[in-house]
Design a protein around this motif. Structure first.
Motif, PDB file in Angstrom:
ATOM      1  N   LEU A 478      28.340  72.844 121.203  1.00 59.31           N
ATOM      2  CA  LEU A 478      27.911  74.088 120.544  1.00 59.31           C
ATOM      3  C   LEU A 478      27.578  75.152 121.588  1.00 59.31           C
ATOM      4  CD1 LEU A 478      25.626  72.762 117.648  1.00 59.31           C
ATOM      5  CD2 LEU A 478      27.652  74.173 117.365  1.00 59.31           C
ATOM      6  N   GLU A 479      26.906  74.713 122.675  1.00 61.24           N
ATOM      7  CA  GLU A 479      26.568  75.665 123.742  1.00 61.24           C
ATOM      8  C   GLU A 479      27.839  76.210 124.381  1.00 61.24           C
ATOM      9  OE1 GLU A 479      24.205  73.279 126.323  1.00 61.24           O
ATOM     10  OE2 GLU A 479      22.499  73.252 124.971  1.00 61.24           O
ATOM     11  N   CYS A 481      30.714  76.662 122.925  1.00 61.83           N
ATOM     12  CA  CYS A 481      31.269  77.671 122.018  1.00 61.83           C
ATOM     13  C   CYS A 481      30.442  78.949 122.057  1.00 61.83           C
ATOM     14  CB  CYS A 481      31.320  77.129 120.589  1.00 61.83           C
ATOM     15  SG  CYS A 481      32.603  75.897 120.379  1.00 61.83           S
ATOM     16  N   MET A 482      29.129  78.786 122.244  1.00 65.18           N
ATOM     17  CA  MET A 482      28.265  79.962 122.293  1.00 65.18           C
ATOM     18  C   MET A 482      28.611  80.808 123.529  1.00 65.18           C
ATOM     19  SD  MET A 482      24.268  80.205 121.456  1.00 65.18           S
ATOM     20  CE  MET A 482      23.566  79.091 122.602  1.00 65.18           C
ATOM     21  N   TRP A 488      33.199  77.507 116.143  1.00 64.83           N
ATOM     22  CA  TRP A 488      32.684  76.135 116.288  1.00 64.83           C
ATOM     23  C   TRP A 488      32.876  75.303 115.023  1.00 64.83           C
ATOM     24  CZ3 TRP A 488      30.050  80.699 116.303  1.00 64.83           C
ATOM     25  CH2 TRP A 488      29.225  80.966 115.219  1.00 64.83           C
ATOM     26  N   LEU A 507      18.914  73.760 119.876  1.00 63.10           N
ATOM     27  CA  LEU A 507      19.749  74.899 120.258  1.00 63.10           C
ATOM     28  C   LEU A 507      18.848  76.071 120.661  1.00 63.10           C
ATOM     29  CD1 LEU A 507      22.816  75.453 120.266  1.00 63.10           C
ATOM     30  CD2 LEU A 507      22.567  76.501 118.040  1.00 63.10           C
ATOM     31  N   TYR A 511      18.473  77.850 124.333  1.00 62.28           N
ATOM     32  CA  TYR A 511      18.697  79.292 124.410  1.00 62.28           C
ATOM     33  C   TYR A 511      17.516  79.976 125.114  1.00 62.28           C
ATOM     34  CZ  TYR A 511      18.810  84.108 122.588  1.00 62.28           C
ATOM     35  OH  TYR A 511      18.784  85.469 122.461  1.00 62.28           O
ATOM     36  N   LEU A 522      23.796  86.715 123.939  1.00 59.13           N
ATOM     37  CA  LEU A 522      24.050  85.664 122.945  1.00 59.13           C
ATOM     38  C   LEU A 522      23.151  85.783 121.713  1.00 59.13           C
ATOM     39  CD1 LEU A 522      24.292  82.629 125.407  1.00 59.13           C
ATOM     40  CD2 LEU A 522      26.153  84.015 124.513  1.00 59.13           C
ATOM     41  N   ARG A 525      24.939  85.637 118.365  1.00 61.95           N
ATOM     42  CA  ARG A 525      25.778  84.444 118.183  1.00 61.95           C
ATOM     43  C   ARG A 525      24.928  83.227 117.842  1.00 61.95           C
ATOM     44  NH1 ARG A 525      29.728  84.228 122.877  1.00 61.95           N
ATOM     45  NH2 ARG A 525      30.505  86.168 122.019  1.00 61.95           N
ATOM     46  N   ILE A 526      23.740  83.138 118.440  1.00 59.85           N
ATOM     47  CA  ILE A 526      22.920  81.951 118.151  1.00 59.85           C
ATOM     48  C   ILE A 526      22.398  82.007 116.720  1.00 59.85           C
ATOM     49  CG2 ILE A 526      20.817  82.961 119.174  1.00 59.85           C
ATOM     50  CD1 ILE A 526      20.073  80.023 119.895  1.00 59.85           C
ATOM     51  N   MET A 529      25.138  80.822 114.564  1.00 62.30           N
ATOM     52  CA  MET A 529      25.304  79.375 114.705  1.00 62.30           C
ATOM     53  C   MET A 529      24.266  78.623 113.880  1.00 62.30           C
ATOM     54  SD  MET A 529      26.200  78.013 118.471  1.00 62.30           S
ATOM     55  CE  MET A 529      27.916  78.034 118.910  1.00 62.30           C
ATOM     56  N   LYS A 530      23.014  79.084 113.955  1.00 65.53           N
ATOM     57  CA  LYS A 530      21.952  78.431 113.185  1.00 65.53           C
ATOM     58  C   LYS A 530      22.258  78.528 111.693  1.00 65.53           C
ATOM     59  CE  LYS A 530      18.125  79.428 116.391  1.00 65.53           C
ATOM     60  NZ  LYS A 530      16.995  80.352 116.560  1.00 65.53           N
TER      61      LYS A 530
END
Length: 842
Positions: A478-479, A481-482, A488, A507, A511, A522, A525-526, A529-530
């Motif tokens: 995941l990181e 992809c971040m 992802w 995550l 971060y 980021l 993006r994070i 993702m969450k």
């Protein structure tokens, strides 16, 4: 050797299959050769031939699907007159090359940034000469994943940038875009895309003695050169290698080629197998940026053998006679390049397709050892598909078996008799083209019936790991992809509901360990993702709404602050937006007017039309603040409602507070741009009331380390809000109609191209219906906050990841709104791609 008890078969399972509907008149049949390609945005492109029974003609189609909505296929008549031989995505995953057996190459790109609308604008041609290999030129970006550093805190250590030169640079070192292709008659052709849209094409012979090229592949070296491998299809002939240098001289593209060492496959030099495998059927470099490793497969009618070779520098021994004459030679041994075999398999069933890993995993000894100890195998395995329908994953260096998948037709025969019966039963279904996803956690195969299968590949290849280790593996990817910005989706295939909470927390921890600059890059993006993780568990599903609202808030805050202009041009280095943030956090007064006095109002002066055009966004801010405060007393209960996480999020509440101040000042200039509230008394100042309560709540959680509970008087005041103001309905994003949440129970999902499945929702969506508008209710443009009516007449687009809906054409002419729309013209705020919706989407 791998110990037996581990079930090799548990490492791969079918997630879904998608097939074509049988029609009486015209049918999609798999083209020969069949090709497919998988982009880093998780779009898959593949080919079929549309066969028309009446006219007996074939149309060569290219199909593009998003892995989350495989049934929503975009099929385009490629315009290729001969069969398509190659498909290649570029590094950004948003453009596609297709080449055919008539020497035509086309470059496809999205129309209006829509993932289900493509057009071909440029191309090149080598008339009548079939293309056998095709690649985009390298852009010089290469990362290495260091498994041994997966515990390091810094992303820069885990994913280090490798020094790698682009194939060709423009002025100032910017990589030049373009593609290179090899044709069957031994020509190499290079096309360069100039920034003004022109295409420079040049074609050159690979070597002086041109010979037939049945198979070829292209790879790149760190020094910016290109290596081409070719074979004439016979295993009795050598596999040739050439170095190709591309340059631009006087506005023309120039190609220089030179010959590199060649090799003969080992199975042809082994007396026992000398004539057993007459044909070379697959020739691939192990990665586009690994020109020193090549994979070869030789076959006969029923079986194959696979070999892996590597190019090494070796010393050349010098005869003693020369050593006395010239002492210089004796000091330093001359070096030559030589191909050496790394590994080879035993005799296998006949190979029908090969898929190579795209994850740029570092292959140093320590990295390989750590990967083996922790059972982290993505990027280390390559997939081989066989004519009996099975798929093996073998190690990219040793070619040892790591996992196996038995297709429907290849269940293990019990004894010799059933084996003979099975062989005569007619042709078996097998994969004719395969591709691994960018993290190697999924494998897409297109079989001899044109059906698409999506396979899940366990990161540990079926080894049973403790929860902590499984989470670490998924977190590491995941990181990755971040950091790279890749989609992802394929990692989500492996997330079980009980992992979600942990993954989101870990995550966030990782971060927070990065430096401030990287955190800022980021930051959105994070959040996206969450949100996508929280969709996968019924206990976290209410937080999905919050994360999407937070993305929206960040975007609005940036847009509105960027409209502020310094009054004098020679102002100090802080922009008005930064100064606003600073003053709002310093002055913790609960009276909005006292905060306002400290700001230079002239910085906030905007044109009236601009202010009026922002009213919908301003209204959302006002409504959301009111909703949050009114929901504060109810949020103590057990079912978590949307909005819950904002009540403890000091940064977001701080943003709302700044926006309230800006809106208040704008309201003095143009009262009609203020948010409209329905209040019970005429004299009440709703904005200052909300600002007072918001500030009190913000003071409770301003500092992350000691968050205090809101006191009883604040909760009492919030309890009174519904009697003072009408609490608005918040339009949360719809829960997504994608496939990912339907794949968690590991049951195979069967789909059909062109038919949206009546997906039986899981428990998550039923809880959610309380927050989402039912069909038949008015629809809303989620980003412009405009009401579209119950049956919208405007064409809309929706996000392939979060389901957010917005109109395709902008109804506004005002620059401020254009600036807002530019934020999400290419991708949704969550980073997902847009797709055009059918008009009847209601």
């Amino acid at each position: 050797p791998i110990p037996a008890p581990r079930a090799l078969g548990s490492a791969m399972d079918l997630a879904y299959v998608c097939e074509w509907e049988k029609k009486p008149k015209s049918n999609h049949c798999p083209s020969i050769p069949l090709v497919c390609a998988w982009s880093c945005r998780n779009l898959i492109a593949f080919t079929t031939d549309l066969r028309n029974e009446e006219e007996k003609d074939l149309t060569h189609m290219v199909h593009i699907i998003d892995t989350e909505h495989p049934w929503d296929v975009y099929s385009v008549n490629s315009g290729h007159t001969e069969v398509i031989t190659c498909l290649e995505w570029d590094q950004s995953g948003s453009r596609l090359l297709s080449a055919d057996a008539d020497g035509h190459i086309k470059c496809w790109s999205m129309t209006d940034h829509l993932a289900n609308s493509w057009e071909s604008t440029v191309g090149s041609v080598v008339e009548g000469d079939p293309v056998v290999a095709l690649s985009w030129l390298h852009n010089g970006v290469k990362l290495a994943l260091h498994v041994e550093k997966s515990g390091a805190s810094n992303f820069g250590e885990k994913f280090s940038r490798v020094k790698f030169s682009p194939s060709l640079t423009l002025f100032g070192g910017k990589p030049m875009e373009g593609w290179i292709a090899v044709t069957i008659s031994g020509l190499v052709t290079v096309s360069l895309l100039k920034p003004n849209g022109q295409v420079l094409t040049s074609t050159e012979s690979l070597c002086r003695l041109r010979c037939r090229v049945a198979l070829a592949d292209v790879a790149f070296t760190g020094g910016g050169n290109i290596v081409v491998a070719t074979s004439d299809g016979s295993s009795a002939s050598p596999v040739q290698f050439y170095k190709v240098c591309v340059s631009v001289v006087n506005e023309k593209c120039k190609i220089d080629t030179e010959i590199l060492p060649s090799l003969f496959m080992r199975c042809t030099t082994d007396p026992a197998r000398k004539d057993k495998y007459p044909a070379i059927t697959h020739l691939k470099f192990l990665a586009r940026d690994m020109s020193e490793q090549v994979l070869l497969c030789a076959s006969n009618q029923s079986s194959s053998i696979v070999e892996c070779w590597s190019l090494r520098k070796e010393g050349l021994p010098v005869n003693n006679i020369f050593q006395q004459i010239s002492p210089v030679v004796g000091d330093k041994q001359p070096m030559i390049l030589k191909w050496r075999i790394l590994s080879a398999t035993n005799d296998l069933d006949r190979v029908s397709a090969v898929a190579l890993p795209k994850l740029p995993i570092s292959l140093t000894n320590t990295d390989l050892k750590v990967a083996n100890d922790t059972k982290f195998f993505p990027g280390l395995g390559l997939a081989l598909a066989f004519h009996d329908g099975s798929v093996h994953i073998v190690h990219r260096l040793s070619l040892q078996m790591m996992a196996v998948f038995y297709g429907s037709s290849s269940q293990r025969p019990v004894d010799e008799q059933s084996l003979k019966r099975q062989r005569t039963a007619g042709p078996l279904v097998h994969f004719k083209a395969m591709q691994l996803s960018w993290t190697s956690l999924a494998l897409a195969g297109i079989d001899s019936h044109g059906k698409l299968s999506m396979l899940r590949i366990s990161p540990s290849m079926g080894h049973v790991l403790d929860m902590n280790m499984s989470l670490r593996h998924l977190l590491f990817l995941l990181e990755y992809c971040m950091v790279t910005g890749y989609d992802w989706w394929d990692i989500l295939l492996h997330v079980q509901p009980n992992m979600v909470q942990n993954l989101v927390e870990k995550l966030h921890e990782e971060y927070m360990r990065q430096n401030a600059a990287l955190q800022q890059v980021l930051s959105t993006r994070i959040v996206a993702m969450k949100a996508s993780l929280c969709k996968l568990s019924s206990s976290t599903v209410a937080r999905v709404c919050d994360y999407h609202a937070k993305l929206f808030l960040i975007a609005i805050s940036c847009t509105l602050k960027s409209l502020l202009r310094p009054h004098f041009l020679n102002t100090p280095d802080k922009s008005p937006g930064d100064r606003l943030t600073e003053i709002c956090s310093k002055i913790t007064d609960i009276d909005i007017d006292k905060v306002m006095i400290n700001l230079k109002t002239e910085e906030f002066v905007l044109e009236m039309t601009t202010l009026q055009s922002l009213q919908q966004l301003i209204q959302w801010v006002g409504d959301f603040v009111l909703y949050l405060l009114a929901s504060l007393p109810n949020q103590q209960g057990s079912p978590v409602r949307p909005g819950h996480s904002f009540l403890r999020d000091g940064a977001s509440l701080g943003m709302f507070r700044e926006l309230m101040v800006v809106i208040r000042i704008w309201g003095l200039l143009k009262p009609s741009c203020l948010p409209v509230y329905t209040a019970t008394s005429d004299t009440q100042d709703s904005m200052s009331l909300l600002f007072r309560l918001l500030t009190k709540l913000w003071l409770c959680c301003r500092e992350e380390n000691h968050i205090t509970e809101p006191d009883d008087t604040l909760i009492d005041e919030c309890c009174l809000l519904p009697s003072q103001l009408l609490i608005p309905n918040i339009d949360w994003l719809p829960i997504n109609d994608g496939i990912i949440s339907k794949l968690q129970n590991k049951q195979l999902v069967r789909l059909q191209f062109g038919k949206a499945p009546g997906l039986v929702g899981h428990t998550v969506s039923s809880q959610f219906d309380a927050f989402v508008r039912a069909p038949g209710q008015p629809k809303i443009d989620h980003l412009r906050r405009l009401h579209l009516g119950a049956y919208p007449t405007e064409e809309c687009k929706s996000c392939t990841r979060c389901g957010c809906v917005t109109m395709l054409k902008s109804p506004n002419k005002v620059t401020a709104v254009k600036q807002w729309e530019q934020r999400w013209i290419k991708n949704c705020l969550c980073g997902g791609l847009w797709r055009r919706m059918p008009l009847s989407y209601s």
